[in-house]
Write a protein that holds these residues in place. Structure first.
Motif, PDB file in Angstrom:
ATOM      1  N   GLU A   1       0.810  -1.231   0.000  1.00  0.00           N
ATOM      2  CA  GLU A   1       0.000   0.000   0.000  1.00  0.00           C
ATOM      3  C   GLU A   1       0.839   1.275   0.000  1.00  0.00           C
ATOM      4  N   ASN A   2       2.163   1.160   0.124  1.00  0.00           N
ATOM      5  CA  ASN A   2       2.994   2.374   0.195  1.00  0.00           C
ATOM      6  C   ASN A   2       3.433   2.897  -1.166  1.00  0.00           C
ATOM      7  N   ASP A   3       3.736   1.991  -2.093  1.00  0.00           N
ATOM      8  CA  ASP A   3       4.315   2.409  -3.377  1.00  0.00           C
ATOM      9  C   ASP A   3       3.448   1.930  -4.534  1.00  0.00           C
ATOM     10  N   LEU A   4       3.792   2.415  -5.718  1.00  0.00           N
ATOM     11  CA  LEU A   4       3.084   1.956  -6.918  1.00  0.00           C
ATOM     12  C   LEU A   4       3.283   0.453  -7.079  1.00  0.00           C
ATOM     13  N   SER A   5       2.223  -0.259  -7.419  1.00  0.00           N
ATOM     14  CA  SER A   5       2.376  -1.694  -7.650  1.00  0.00           C
ATOM     15  C   SER A   5       2.953  -1.913  -9.052  1.00  0.00           C
ATOM     16  N   VAL A   6       3.468  -3.110  -9.290  1.00  0.00           N
ATOM     17  CA  VAL A   6       4.053  -3.397 -10.596  1.00  0.00           C
ATOM     18  C   VAL A   6       2.988  -3.352 -11.695  1.00  0.00           C
ATOM     19  N   ASP A   7       1.720  -3.618 -11.336  1.00  0.00           N
ATOM     20  CA  ASP A   7       0.651  -3.539 -12.344  1.00  0.00           C
ATOM     21  C   ASP A   7       0.500  -2.113 -12.856  1.00  0.00           C
ATOM     22  N   LEU A   8       0.476  -1.151 -11.932  1.00  0.00           N
ATOM     23  CA  LEU A   8       0.311   0.240 -12.350  1.00  0.00           C
ATOM     24  C   LEU A   8       1.547   0.732 -13.097  1.00  0.00           C
ATOM     25  N   ILE A   9       2.720   0.282 -12.684  1.00  0.00           N
ATOM     26  CA  ILE A   9       3.929   0.695 -13.401  1.00  0.00           C
ATOM     27  C   ILE A   9       3.863   0.181 -14.840  1.00  0.00           C
ATOM     28  N   ARG A  10       3.380  -1.059 -14.992  1.00  0.00           N
ATOM     29  CA  ARG A  10       3.310  -1.640 -16.343  1.00  0.00           C
ATOM     30  C   ARG A  10       2.256  -0.950 -17.207  1.00  0.00           C
ATOM     31  N   THR A  11       1.077  -0.673 -16.608  1.00  0.00           N
ATOM     32  CA  THR A  11      -0.034  -0.191 -17.430  1.00  0.00           C
ATOM     33  C   THR A  11      -0.156   1.327 -17.484  1.00  0.00           C
ATOM     34  N   VAL A  12       0.495   2.047 -16.538  1.00  0.00           N
ATOM     35  CA  VAL A  12       0.329   3.508 -16.490  1.00  0.00           C
ATOM     36  C   VAL A  12       1.661   4.245 -16.615  1.00  0.00           C
ATOM     37  N   THR A  13       2.661   3.870 -15.801  1.00  0.00           N
ATOM     38  CA  THR A  13       3.928   4.598 -15.827  1.00  0.00           C
ATOM     39  C   THR A  13       4.619   4.464 -17.178  1.00  0.00           C
ATOM     40  N   LEU A  14       4.687   3.247 -17.712  1.00  0.00           N
ATOM     41  CA  LEU A  14       5.394   3.059 -18.986  1.00  0.00           C
ATOM     42  C   LEU A  14       4.712   3.791 -20.145  1.00  0.00           C
ATOM     43  N   PRO A  15       3.352   3.782 -20.250  1.00  0.00           N
ATOM     44  CA  PRO A  15       2.725   4.611 -21.291  1.00  0.00           C
ATOM     45  C   PRO A  15       3.048   6.107 -21.158  1.00  0.00           C
ATOM     46  N   HIS A  16       3.304   6.584 -19.925  1.00  0.00           N
ATOM     47  CA  HIS A  16       3.703   7.991 -19.782  1.00  0.00           C
ATOM     48  C   HIS A  16       5.069   8.238 -20.425  1.00  0.00           C
ATOM     49  N   LEU A  17       5.951   7.239 -20.376  1.00  0.00           N
ATOM     50  CA  LEU A  17       7.246   7.396 -21.045  1.00  0.00           C
ATOM     51  C   LEU A  17       7.067   7.467 -22.554  1.00  0.00           C
ATOM     52  N   GLN A  18       6.036   6.772 -23.058  1.00  0.00           N
ATOM     53  CA  GLN A  18       5.817   6.765 -24.510  1.00  0.00           C
ATOM     54  C   GLN A  18       5.437   8.146 -25.037  1.00  0.00           C
ATOM     55  N   LEU A  19       4.895   8.999 -24.163  1.00  0.00           N
ATOM     56  CA  LEU A  19       4.596  10.382 -24.582  1.00  0.00           C
ATOM     57  C   LEU A  19       5.864  11.093 -25.032  1.00  0.00           C
ATOM     58  N   PHE A  20       7.004  10.644 -24.510  1.00  0.00           N
ATOM     59  CA  PHE A  20       8.266  11.326 -24.793  1.00  0.00           C
ATOM     60  C   PHE A  20       9.100  10.574 -25.834  1.00  0.00           C
ATOM     61  N   GLY A  21       8.454   9.656 -26.549  1.00  0.00           N
ATOM     62  CA  GLY A  21       9.154   8.953 -27.628  1.00  0.00           C
ATOM     63  C   GLY A  21      10.016   7.802 -27.160  1.00  0.00           C
ATOM     64  N   ILE A  22       9.763   7.306 -25.940  1.00  0.00           N
ATOM     65  CA  ILE A  22      10.525   6.146 -25.444  1.00  0.00           C
ATOM     66  C   ILE A  22       9.571   4.958 -25.484  1.00  0.00           C
ATOM     67  N   SER A  23       9.611   4.170 -26.547  1.00  0.00           N
ATOM     68  CA  SER A  23       8.582   3.125 -26.644  1.00  0.00           C
ATOM     69  C   SER A  23       9.107   1.780 -27.137  1.00  0.00           C
ATOM     70  N   ASP A  24       9.967   1.746 -28.150  1.00  0.00           N
ATOM     71  CA  ASP A  24      10.375   0.461 -28.739  1.00  0.00           C
ATOM     72  C   ASP A  24      11.121  -0.392 -27.725  1.00  0.00           C
ATOM     73  N   GLY A  25      10.537  -1.540 -27.375  1.00  0.00           N
ATOM     74  CA  GLY A  25      11.227  -2.444 -26.456  1.00  0.00           C
ATOM     75  C   GLY A  25      11.068  -2.074 -24.994  1.00  0.00           C
ATOM     76  N   LEU A  26      10.139  -1.160 -24.710  1.00  0.00           N
ATOM     77  CA  LEU A  26       9.874  -0.788 -23.317  1.00  0.00           C
ATOM     78  C   LEU A  26       8.871  -1.786 -22.742  1.00  0.00           C
ATOM     79  N   GLU A  27       9.272  -2.479 -21.688  1.00  0.00           N
ATOM     80  CA  GLU A  27       8.410  -3.578 -21.223  1.00  0.00           C
ATOM     81  C   GLU A  27       8.665  -3.895 -19.752  1.00  0.00           C
ATOM     82  N   LEU A  28       7.618  -4.302 -19.062  1.00  0.00           N
ATOM     83  CA  LEU A  28       7.769  -4.803 -17.694  1.00  0.00           C
ATOM     84  C   LEU A  28       7.062  -6.148 -17.624  1.00  0.00           C
ATOM     85  N   ARG A  29       7.808  -7.198 -17.350  1.00  0.00           N
ATOM     86  CA  ARG A  29       7.205  -8.541 -17.277  1.00  0.00           C
ATOM     87  C   ARG A  29       7.092  -8.949 -15.822  1.00  0.00           C
TER      88      ARG A  29
END
Length: 364
Positions: free
Chosen positions: A123-151
């Motif tokens: 409950e203290n930090d972002l879960s890995v689900d939110l990092i995968r589905t929300v944080t990484l798409p925010h990076l794509q706004l800045f052109g960082i997308s090819d091969g960006l992945e969290l498994r």
């Protein structure tokens, strides 16, 4: 090495963002008075672990911790990346370690292949689900997308953990300038419910309870039940629901709730759902948990004016803006979206990018 300016801070708060800014700017940073008045003074185990992890992902960094652990000096090296494995302590979740690394990963010498083990959701930090589905798409706004992945290889609920994730991030030469001022209308809601080492029916109960609220607002709702069995479900029982709402302009708002003793799955679902609706009500193009990431990438953008519409800054974001001014010398111009409407708390953040170029990148 010694000629580089030294930046001084006091206190244990905002340690992560200051270490990140130090590594990106190459400025030495000294943080003292870390819990000096506490019964148990000095750095906690997870903070030391983060320093060790930063030492692994960089080359030539010098980290000095005082005998009492109340002061730390970081002389940053170059971000090297490559394959790295790190075991996170069970006092904080993997999200605590991933958040700062996501900020520096695009500017490394080699693409990141980072494996982290520990607790995947708390409950203290972002879960890995939110990092995968929300944080990484925010990076794509800045052109960082090819091969960006969290498994997510294995899940790990507190207190015993046992989870494992793999973070892959490409390297970029520079980041794009952001112009994101139209929040759009919410068009779809997605969610992930997971339950490990408890009755698998729990995730369905969370989905049903969440739908009972959300169905009134929008038809396009897809809540996914993520099932992990045997070894993949870690060492402790637990369940959680992560929700995200996406708008017509790809603005994302998110929320989550994690199981606590004595709470039913329905309680957890309603907590997460109400938090999501509250997040949407605040408006803006970026949700509160990701303000710092977006503002940092705006500062690192090309030498052009970047703009983003967000709600009022959180306490952490305000301090982050002050730290950015100290390290980069960049200042944000923050104006109300609609000065005539007192009920509208949304603000327009604009700044001139520093034209940051990834000098660590190996020349192919």
């Amino acid at each position: 090495m010694e000629s580089r300016s030294l930046v001084n801070f006091s206190g244990h708060q905002y340690l992560r963002q200051r270490l990140v800014l130090s590594i990106l700017t190459g400025k030495n940073v000294r943080i003292d008075k870390i819990r000096s008045q506490d019964k148990d003074p000095g750095l906690r185990d997870y903070e030391v672990s983060l320093l060790r992890l930063l030492e692994k992902v960089t080359n030539g960094s010098v980290i000095e911790i005082s005998v009492t652990g109340t002061a730390v000096l970081l002389k940053p090296g170059v971000v090297s990346g490559g394959p790295i494995i790190h075991d996170c302590p069970l006092s904080r979740s993997i999200g605590y370690f991933l958040e700062p690394l996501i900020m520096i990963a695009p500017f490394s010498k080699k693409p990141f292949q980072l494996t982290l083990r520990g607790i995947t959701t708390d409950e203290n930090d972002l879960s890995v689900d939110l990092i995968r589905t929300v944080t990484l798409p925010h990076l794509q706004l800045f052109g960082i997308s090819d091969g960006l992945e969290l498994r997510i290889k294995r899940r790990g609920a507190p207190p015993e953990g046992g989870g494992e994730v793999q973070f892959l991030c490409p390297i970029v030469k520079e980041v794009k300038t952001l112009n994101f001022v139209d929040p759009g209308k919410i068009k779809r809601i997605r969610g992930i419910a997971h339950a490990v080492r408890v009755n698998p029916q729990f995730s369905n109960r969370m989905i049903d309870a969440s739908r009972s609220v959300l169905n009134r607002f929008i038809p396009d709702i897809y809540l996914y039940s993520d099932v992990y069995k045997g070894d993949e479900s870690g060492k402790s029982p637990g369940y959680a629901l992560s929700l995200l709402a996406e708008s017509t302009t790809s603005a994302i708002h998110c929320s989550e709730a994690v199981s606590t003793p004595g709470e039913t799955p329905e309680d957890i679902a309603l907590l997460a759902t109400r938090a999501l609706l509250s997040e949407i009500r605040h408006g803006g193009c970026v949700d509160r948990k990701h303000q710092s990431l977006v503002l940092l990438m705006m500062v690192l953008g090309s030498e052009d004016i970047g703009q983003c519409r967000m709600e009022e800054p959180s306490v952490r974001t305000i301090q982050f803006l002050r730290d950015i001014k100290i390290f980069f010398g960049s200042v944000f111009n923050i104006t109300p979206i609609d000065p005539t409407d007192s009920s509208n708390t949304e603000l327009l953040y604009s700044c001139l990018g520093t034209g940051y170029v990834n000098v660590n990148r190996s020349l192919a």
